[in-house]
Design an enzyme around this catalytic site. Sequence first.
Site, short mmCIF file in Angstrom:
data_model
loop_
_atom_site.label_atom_id
_atom_site.label_comp_id
_atom_site.label_asym_id
_atom_site.label_seq_id
_atom_site.Cartn_x
_atom_site.Cartn_y
_atom_site.Cartn_z
N ASP A 1 78.29 52.23 75.96
CA ASP A 1 79.31 51.22 75.70
C ASP A 1 79.13 50.59 74.32
O ASP A 1 79.24 49.38 74.14
CB ASP A 1 79.33 50.12 76.77
CG ASP A 1 80.62 49.31 76.72
OD1 ASP A 1 81.63 49.81 76.18
OD2 ASP A 1 80.62 48.17 77.23
N HIS B 1 84.48 50.02 75.03
CA HIS B 1 85.69 49.69 75.77
C HIS B 1 86.63 48.76 74.99
O HIS B 1 87.79 48.62 75.35
CB HIS B 1 85.36 49.11 77.15
CG HIS B 1 84.82 47.72 77.17
ND1 HIS B 1 83.47 47.43 77.13
CD2 HIS B 1 85.44 46.53 77.26
CE1 HIS B 1 83.29 46.13 77.19
NE2 HIS B 1 84.48 45.55 77.27
N SER C 1 83.79 40.61 74.57
CA SER C 1 83.24 41.96 74.50
C SER C 1 82.97 42.40 73.07
O SER C 1 83.83 42.27 72.20
CB SER C 1 84.23 42.96 75.12
OG SER C 1 84.43 42.71 76.47
#
Length: 485
Positions: free
Chosen positions: A244, A211, A327
């Site tokens: 992910d 992402h 992230s």
Amino acid sequence: MSTENEGNPVPPAPSTPPVPPATPAASPQPAASEGDAPTAPIPPAPQGAPAPAAGDPYAAAPPAPEGAWPPPPPATPSYADAGAGAGAGWGSPYDQQHHPYQQPQPAPKKGSGRGGLIAAVLVAALVAGGAGGGLGYTLAKNNDDSGSTTVSASTDSGVTQVKRAAGTIAAVANKSLPSTVTIEAESTSGDGGTGTGFVFDTQGHIVTNNHVVADALDGGKLTATFPNGKKYDAEVVGHAQGYDVAVIKLKNPPSDLKPLPLGDSDKVAVGDETIAIGAPFGLSNTVTTGIISAKNRPVASSDGSASSKASYMSALQTDASINPGNSGGPLLDATGAVIGINSAIQSASSGGLGSTGQSGSIGLGFAIPINQAKYVAQQLIKTGKPVYAKIGASVSLEDSSNGAQITDSGSGGSAAVESGGPAAKAGLKPGDVITKLDDSVIDSGPTLIGEIWTHQPGDKVEITYKRGGSEHTVTLTLGSRVGDN
């Protein structure tokens, strides 16, 4: 990034000198020349301060309560709440909103100028809060006609730089930071955000979250910046939406890349120290610490948008402070080895992606175990496509606490149990409720998916299931599926 005091001017720095403790025995000394400042005695503490002149921007700040030096800094901005809606139950599809990705810090659209302004306000506020006292003292000295002088600490030529033992947080951070990067992804429309990644090998491959790079797919722009300020253009080698995980490669990488050492996430224990590195809210090269607060936490995460597909993981849970922008960054153990990739956070706020702010850390962060991420990254580098383990059966993704039930039919009207697949060979049928995979308790479909994906195709697993009130156990060999489909 949105702050509660967004766009407000930063309060001026205080303009009175610091008040050292009173020294009754000290006697006044003649003013020293500027060159003698380092050895001049400390002047006695002032007993009061003149009232500020109206309209004087450099007027003295109101006196602080006795003994309260340094004066309190201007209030730093708190981040506006945002996140996903309420959910029920770990691993349920509703948790996709309750456990949002640590969103890459959104980047402003070209020409808007808004992001730069907000960042400037934030940085200015932090600088004013941290250095206001010193600045005020300098202003007071420059406008003081009393002849008093400032006092600076003498430099001891025998003092050497502090050496920190290997294994301390400072030593681990100092060694690991040069191998982390801040990733900026921008779509063809100018939308994008900031995330983190770490050096995987000497060829220039960087591991991060899917992402984080999603905006740069299909013709977007991708850059990676090291802590020394050097920025490199990059391209996506492969990405796995379900896991992910993504791998990017630096264009014209430097020759001195140092990959971070990889640990063994299977050997991690609850209570082990953790160190997270990332760019929370765009603040690059930030280091935070905590512990492993849980293992094998079933998490289904997404960005909360209608078009977002969920990622599933059996995660490492940590209380190290991680926020949007962390992230893709490494979660390290006490030795500096990577044990996970920071990917999601528990959100306690309302709203979602696209609202006026983003949720922040409440002490519940989730990382993809590095043993799984390493396998995925190697597949992406080798073929550019992810490979998923599977049992060959469709399970319900509805909220549940009783197990993962095999549905009556698959997606698009296909068979719920794939003909000739692992589940069919093991005798599983529609309506069966899977309650355990090896020693892991299965309470829902997403939990089962997360556990299956911690394995590799060809692994043998033991499945416990219920049918008609009776419990059965079978062993099956996991099959494989290539690509995100």
